[in-house]
Design a protein around this motif. Structure first.
Motif, short mmCIF file in Angstrom:
data_model
loop_
_atom_site.label_atom_id
_atom_site.label_comp_id
_atom_site.label_asym_id
_atom_site.label_seq_id
_atom_site.Cartn_x
_atom_site.Cartn_y
_atom_site.Cartn_z
N GLY A 1 -7.72 3.87 -6.16
CA GLY A 1 -8.25 3.01 -7.21
C GLY A 1 -8.99 3.74 -8.29
O GLY A 1 -9.32 3.16 -9.33
N VAL A 2 -9.27 5.04 -8.08
CA VAL A 2 -10.07 5.81 -9.03
C VAL A 2 -9.28 7.00 -9.58
O VAL A 2 -9.28 7.26 -10.78
N LEU A 3 -8.60 7.73 -8.72
CA LEU A 3 -7.86 8.92 -9.12
C LEU A 3 -6.36 8.66 -9.11
O LEU A 3 -5.89 7.68 -8.54
N GLY A 4 -5.61 9.55 -9.74
CA GLY A 4 -4.16 9.40 -9.77
C GLY A 4 -3.71 8.41 -10.82
O GLY A 4 -4.50 7.67 -11.40
N ASP A 5 -2.43 8.39 -11.07
CA ASP A 5 -1.84 7.50 -12.06
C ASP A 5 -2.13 6.05 -11.71
O ASP A 5 -1.68 5.53 -10.69
N GLY A 6 -2.91 5.37 -12.55
CA GLY A 6 -3.23 3.97 -12.31
C GLY A 6 -4.03 3.72 -11.06
O GLY A 6 -4.03 2.61 -10.52
N GLY A 7 -4.72 4.76 -10.55
CA GLY A 7 -5.54 4.60 -9.34
C GLY A 7 -4.78 4.77 -8.05
O GLY A 7 -5.23 4.28 -7.00
N ARG A 8 -3.66 5.47 -8.07
CA ARG A 8 -2.84 5.63 -6.86
C ARG A 8 -3.40 6.63 -5.86
O ARG A 8 -2.83 6.81 -4.80
N GLY A 9 -4.52 7.26 -6.20
CA GLY A 9 -5.22 8.08 -5.23
C GLY A 9 -5.15 9.57 -5.50
O GLY A 9 -4.36 10.06 -6.32
N LEU B 1 0.82 -1.21 0.00
CA LEU B 1 0.00 0.00 0.00
C LEU B 1 0.86 1.26 0.00
O LEU B 1 0.61 2.19 -0.77
N ALA B 2 1.87 1.29 0.86
CA ALA B 2 2.73 2.46 0.94
C ALA B 2 3.44 2.68 -0.39
O ALA B 2 3.50 3.81 -0.91
N ALA B 3 3.98 1.62 -0.97
CA ALA B 3 4.70 1.75 -2.24
C ALA B 3 3.77 2.19 -3.36
O ALA B 3 4.12 3.06 -4.17
N PHE B 4 2.59 1.59 -3.43
CA PHE B 4 1.65 1.91 -4.51
C PHE B 4 1.18 3.36 -4.44
O PHE B 4 1.12 4.06 -5.45
N CYS B 5 0.86 3.82 -3.24
CA CYS B 5 0.30 5.16 -3.07
C CYS B 5 1.37 6.24 -2.96
O CYS B 5 1.04 7.44 -3.00
N GLY B 6 2.64 5.85 -2.79
CA GLY B 6 3.72 6.82 -2.76
C GLY B 6 4.05 7.37 -1.39
O GLY B 6 4.60 8.48 -1.28
N PHE B 7 3.77 6.60 -0.33
CA PHE B 7 4.06 7.05 1.03
C PHE B 7 5.20 6.23 1.63
O PHE B 7 5.50 5.13 1.17
N GLU B 8 5.77 6.75 2.69
CA GLU B 8 6.89 6.09 3.32
C GLU B 8 6.48 4.82 4.06
O GLU B 8 7.22 3.82 4.06
N ALA B 9 5.32 4.84 4.70
CA ALA B 9 4.90 3.70 5.51
C ALA B 9 3.38 3.66 5.59
O ALA B 9 2.69 4.63 5.26
N ALA B 10 2.88 2.51 6.04
CA ALA B 10 1.44 2.33 6.18
C ALA B 10 1.15 1.44 7.39
O ALA B 10 2.01 0.66 7.83
N LEU B 11 -0.07 1.56 7.91
CA LEU B 11 -0.52 0.74 9.03
C LEU B 11 -1.95 0.30 8.75
O LEU B 11 -2.82 1.13 8.51
N VAL B 12 -2.18 -1.01 8.78
CA VAL B 12 -3.49 -1.57 8.42
C VAL B 12 -4.37 -1.73 9.66
O VAL B 12 -3.91 -2.18 10.71
N ALA C 1 -2.37 -6.11 -6.77
CA ALA C 1 -1.61 -6.69 -7.87
C ALA C 1 -2.36 -6.55 -9.18
O ALA C 1 -1.77 -6.23 -10.23
N LEU C 2 -3.68 -6.76 -9.17
CA LEU C 2 -4.50 -6.60 -10.36
C LEU C 2 -4.50 -5.16 -10.85
O LEU C 2 -4.41 -4.89 -12.05
N LEU C 3 -4.59 -4.23 -9.92
CA LEU C 3 -4.62 -2.82 -10.30
C LEU C 3 -3.29 -2.39 -10.91
O LEU C 3 -3.25 -1.60 -11.86
#
Length: 384
Positions: free
Chosen positions: A205-213, A86-97, A279-281
């Motif tokens: 999933g909707v906005l940004g390059d390839g749905g990155r937000g 998630l962090a890599a896809f959206c362009g952030f340093e870290a994430a917490l689920v 992975a699909l996105l």
């Protein structure tokens, strides 16, 4: 004689019934012929074979539940991988689920407000989702609610405060589907040294390059003064939520966020499904553009027929109804004609105006979109 402590519920339900505001549960069938414009499965991934198989395999390997809080036994390899992806896809340093987008928002707002006496001001858009509003109510901080999507209103509230501050907003507002002016809000925050906290539930999933937000689209992803929250239950077709931001922010949440520390971790099946959706996105980035095209086409068709609808900035199309009762009848007539639509009434709508809420899906065909719009127009109340 003892007084019935719940008498007031009967009186309140009677008032709600008179106003046409009683809510009811309608279990949906596993298989249905309805065309779905009511759910939030924007990319059509919740039933994708790769996603369902990944969820099933995660359940077989890790069990039906997480077995405990994330800090005890509730963190699996899947959770760690999902946070990294998630962090890599959206362009952030870290994430917490988290177990839901709601608990992620409560965590972000309350934990970043700091302890009692920290002097933090939360500036909250009046159109924000209930989870952000509840987070602001729970936070031990000063609050200012400002006019919807107006950077000047945020600037005025921040200028009147001397101390730490956080601007809190949705990226795409869930009722009307309009987008926040994120770049302008970031500029306002930086002028006053405030942080920007954005719920990107309807942008991922909707906005940004390839749905990155939406934050990726605005060039703000990964900035040191920006924190995002997302849900896994919309575009990713699973369940759960996450907070994304600088690593030190995520480390702070691990130690202080009550909805992380004291909640059972996200079920492994949901984590596995969300990973497969990501992975699909990555492999099929055009899904993001397709869902926006479907929303635009729905809006075009209903407005050209004379209905009043808000131009969509993402996947949500809001069509106004003349009253709560008319909205309920309209939704029921659509369902009878084979189309499921959302029906939003007070108090779920901040402006008190009832509407049908249509959610576009990337997997709808052009003929399904045309038929859905025709059904909405054909069943519309005459005063809509």
């Amino acid at each position: 004689m003892h007084r019935d402590p719940f008498d007031w519920i009967d009186e309140r339900q009677a008032r709600l019934r008179t106003a046409g505001l009683v809510r009811t549960l309608r279990p949906r069938a596993a298989d249905s012929d309805l065309v779905d414009l009511a759910g939030n499965d924007y990319l059509g991934l919740t039933r994708h074979p790769e996603v369902t198989e990944a969820a099933a395999e995660a359940a077989r390997r890790w069990g039906a539940g997480a077995t405990g809080s994330r800090l005890v036994t509730g963190t699996t390899e899947l959770h760690a991988r999902l946070e990294e992806e998630l962090a890599a896809f959206c362009g952030f340093e870290a994430a917490l689920v988290f177990s839901s987008g709601y608990t992620a928002n409560l965590a972000a707002v309350t934990a970043l407000s700091g302890p009692v006496g920290s002097g933090t001001l939360l500036v909250c858009d009046e159109g924000n989702h209930a989870s952000l509003i509840d987070g602001c109510r729970l936070a031990r901080a000063e609050k200012a609610v400002v006019r919807h999507a107006e950077p000047e209103a945020f600037a005025k509230a921040l200028a009147a405060h001397d101390g730490r501050a956080i601007a809190v907003t949705d990226s795409v507002f869930s009722v009307d589907g309009d987008a926040a002016p994120l770049a302008a809000l970031a500029g306002v925050c930086r002028e006053s040294g405030a942080a920007l906290l954005v719920d990107d539930a309807h942008g991922l999933g909707v906005l940004g390059d390839g749905g990155r937000g939406a934050l990726h689209a605005a060039g703000l992803a990964g900035d040191a003064d920006v924190v995002a929250t997302v849900t896994l239950s919309k575009s990713l077709g699973a369940q759960g939520g996450a907070v994304l931001g600088p690593a030190r922010v995520i480390e702070h949440l691990v130690s202080t966020a009550r909805t992380f520390i004291f909640d059972t971790g996200l079920a492994p099946a949901a984590a596995g499904g969300a990973l497969a959706s990501l992975a699909l996105l990555r492999r099929e980035p055009d899904r993001a553009g397709r869902v926006r095209d479907v929303a635009t086409e729905l809006h075009r068709r209903v407005t050209e027929a004379g209905l009043v609808a808000v131009r969509p900035d993402a996947a949500v199309v809001s069509v106004r109804a003349p009253s709560p009762e008319a909205a309920v009848r309209w939704a029921a007539d659509c369902r009878a004609a084979g189309l499921a639509v959302g029906c939003f009434r007070p108090p779920s709508v901040p402006d008190g105006v009832s509407r049908l809420r249509l959610t576009a899906r990337a997997d709808l065909t052009d003929s399904e979109v045309a038929a859905a719009a025709d059904t909405i127009v054909r069943t519309a109340p005459t005063a809509a």
